[in-house]
Design an enzyme around this catalytic site. Structure first.
Site, PDB file in Angstrom:
ATOM      1  N   ARG A  39      24.193  14.387  47.201  1.00  0.00           N
ATOM      2  CA  ARG A  39      24.633  14.944  48.744  1.00  0.00           C
ATOM      3  C   ARG A  39      24.865  16.490  48.379  1.00  0.00           C
ATOM      4  NH1 ARG A  39      29.056  11.895  46.855  1.00  0.00           N
ATOM      5  NH2 ARG A  39      31.101  13.175  46.255  1.00  0.00           N
ATOM      6  N   SER A  40      24.880  16.858  47.170  1.00  0.00           N
ATOM      7  CA  SER A  40      25.236  18.262  46.894  1.00  0.00           C
ATOM      8  C   SER A  40      23.980  19.116  46.357  1.00  0.00           C
ATOM      9  CB  SER A  40      26.416  18.553  45.634  1.00  0.00           C
ATOM     10  OG  SER A  40      27.521  17.966  46.142  1.00  0.00           O
ATOM     11  N   ARG A  99      39.021   8.590  26.780  1.00  0.00           N
ATOM     12  CA  ARG A  99      40.379   9.183  26.025  1.00  0.00           C
ATOM     13  C   ARG A  99      40.887   8.042  24.760  1.00  0.00           C
ATOM     14  NH1 ARG A  99      42.836  11.944  31.125  1.00  0.00           N
ATOM     15  NH2 ARG A  99      41.510  13.815  31.519  1.00  0.00           N
ATOM     16  N   CYS A 130      45.332  17.113  31.939  1.00  0.00           N
ATOM     17  CA  CYS A 130      45.717  18.634  31.749  1.00  0.00           C
ATOM     18  C   CYS A 130      47.112  18.873  31.319  1.00  0.00           C
ATOM     19  CB  CYS A 130      45.420  18.900  33.196  1.00  0.00           C
ATOM     20  SG  CYS A 130      46.193  17.779  34.600  1.00  0.00           S
ATOM     21  N   GLN A 157      53.551  19.836  38.588  1.00  0.00           N
ATOM     22  CA  GLN A 157      52.169  19.808  38.290  1.00  0.00           C
ATOM     23  C   GLN A 157      51.362  20.193  39.962  1.00  0.00           C
ATOM     24  OE1 GLN A 157      52.041  16.103  35.636  1.00  0.00           O
ATOM     25  NE2 GLN A 157      49.964  16.578  36.468  1.00  0.00           N
ATOM     26  N   SER A 160      45.889  21.068  42.694  1.00  0.00           N
ATOM     27  CA  SER A 160      44.632  21.535  42.234  1.00  0.00           C
ATOM     28  C   SER A 160      44.369  20.582  41.076  1.00  0.00           C
ATOM     29  CB  SER A 160      44.351  22.815  41.515  1.00  0.00           C
ATOM     30  OG  SER A 160      45.184  23.076  40.619  1.00  0.00           O
ATOM     31  N   ARG A 236      54.612  16.081  41.398  1.00  0.00           N
ATOM     32  CA  ARG A 236      53.613  17.192  41.877  1.00  0.00           C
ATOM     33  C   ARG A 236      54.282  18.056  42.647  1.00  0.00           C
ATOM     34  NH1 ARG A 236      48.604  17.213  40.333  1.00  0.00           N
ATOM     35  NH2 ARG A 236      48.055  14.986  40.410  1.00  0.00           N
ATOM     36  N   HIS A 243      50.292  24.295  36.154  1.00  0.00           N
ATOM     37  CA  HIS A 243      51.221  23.256  35.915  1.00  0.00           C
ATOM     38  C   HIS A 243      52.114  23.684  34.816  1.00  0.00           C
ATOM     39  CE1 HIS A 243      48.339  20.335  37.565  1.00  0.00           C
ATOM     40  NE2 HIS A 243      48.114  19.633  36.492  1.00  0.00           N
ATOM     41  N   ASN A 316      45.951  24.822  34.902  1.00  0.00           N
ATOM     42  CA  ASN A 316      45.574  23.573  34.719  1.00  0.00           C
ATOM     43  C   ASN A 316      43.900  23.322  34.847  1.00  0.00           C
ATOM     44  OD1 ASN A 316      46.522  23.848  37.422  1.00  0.00           O
ATOM     45  ND2 ASN A 316      45.326  21.977  37.916  1.00  0.00           N
TER      46      ASN A 316
END
Length: 340
Positions: A39-40, A99, A130, A157, A160, A236, A243, A316
């Site tokens: 789509r991109s 991770r 982040c 945070q 973004s 947030r 952040h 971040n």
């Protein structure tokens, strides 16, 4: 001779930042591919002075490519990262998928560069969360000096971290507060983010913590030292980029605030801005676009035997994501691939 680099998810916030940082740091690139979903397809992205058209990730052959920087969600990463790794391309993944895999190194180059040798098990390296990345840059040099027992961290945070839709939501909600009839209901977040703070990032777990808080605990243990106890509250806030973290550290040995300040000043990746006067500290607005993790408000905690408080701020999208991934690529080049 340079590297053939693929940036996967090149049209997203982090993917675009990866391209910017590769160019800024003059990473030795022979060829670069900007990959995205169909789509991109054909969307133009910048790489230094050049403009790249995105290519179809689904059809891309990673054979002969050296490094792939992944900045897509875990579901897509699960499909495409093993394909890239099997083709001989080292994957540096920004999602949370790998991770906690014991066969995948989780790396912050200023903290645990020697872990790079573990990449060969799966040909994949994980980029940390982040909020964890900036914190461990500050913790490691202090841990080397006085051994950290426990960390209590509260985060502030930026939106973004939730992607472009969250940035738009904050912008539109803020405007809507002043224009009758243009109010914007919460969509990305469960509550209004404009002029508000939300103590909820990621899903809730059975013990009442959120997954973001759990990530900070698990990743700090994997990157720095499994013996460190960590408790986190992640919030947030209505900030676009950057952040912030209020960090309380308890050590096994006494560490004087002046020595802590000196240690941090000498540590890689850190800038100390710590004057005890109005404005003598860094805020998120000032860190945007910078590579450094900024430390301010370093002071003794008199309520425990060996305690230090500090304030930690970083972009971040850079240290928390794209910059760290590019630094891992640089480390991989220097220690393993040795081109360029």
């Amino acid at each position: 001779m340079g590297y053939k680099i693929a940036v996967v998810g090149a049209t997203g916030n982090v993917g675009r930042e990866m391209l910017n940082i590769l160019a800024e740091r003059q990473f030795p690139v022979d060829e670069i591919a900007a990959l995205a979903s169909r789509r991109s397809l054909g969307t133009e992205v910048s790489f230094g002075d050049a403009t790249l058209k995105t290519r179809d990730l689904e059809q891309f052959d990673f054979s002969g490519w050296d490094i792939a920087l992944f900045a897509i969600g875990s579901d897509a990463t699960k499909e495409y990262a093993p394909k890239a790794a099997k083709a001989g391309c080292v994957v540096i993944d920004n999602s949370s998928l790998y991770r906690y895999d014991p066969d995948v190194p989780l790396i912050v180059p200023e903290v645990n560069p020697d872990a790079i040798t573990g990449h060969s098990k799966k040909n994949i390296i994980a980029n940390p969360n982040c909020s964890t990345a900036q914190m461990v840059v500050a913790l490691k040099p202090l841990h080397d000096r006085a051994r950290i027992k426990r960390v209590v961290v509260s985060t502030y945070q930026s939106v973004s971290g939730s992607g472009k839709e969250a940035i738009d939501e904050l912008w539109n909600q803020t405007k809507g507060m002043y224009v009758p009839g243009q109010e914007v209901a919460p969509n990305v977040y469960p509550k209004q983010i404009a002029f508000n703070v939300i103590p909820h990032i990621d899903v809730f777990l059975e013990d009442g913590s959120t997954k973001e808080e759990w990530k900070m605990v698990a990743e700090t243990k994997k990157i720095v030292d499994p013996s460190i106890k960590v408790t986190a509250t992640c919030v947030r806030v209505p900030v676009f980029v950057g952040h912030s973290e209020a960090i309380n550290i308890e050590f096994e040995e006494f560490l004087d605030e002046d020595e802590a300040r000196d240690i941090l000043r000498e540590a890689p990746g850190i800038m100390v801005v710590d004057k005890r006067e109005p404005g003598g500290y860094i805020t998120p607005v000032e860190c945007v676009g910078d590579f450094a993790t900024y430390i301010s408000r370093i002071r003794q905690d008199s309520t425990i035997e060996n305690g230090i408080n500090l304030w930690c701020v970083s972009d971040n999208l850079r240290k928390g994501a794209a910059l760290n991934a590019v630094q891992i690529a640089e480390l991989l080049g220097q220690r393993v691939l040795k081109k360029g």
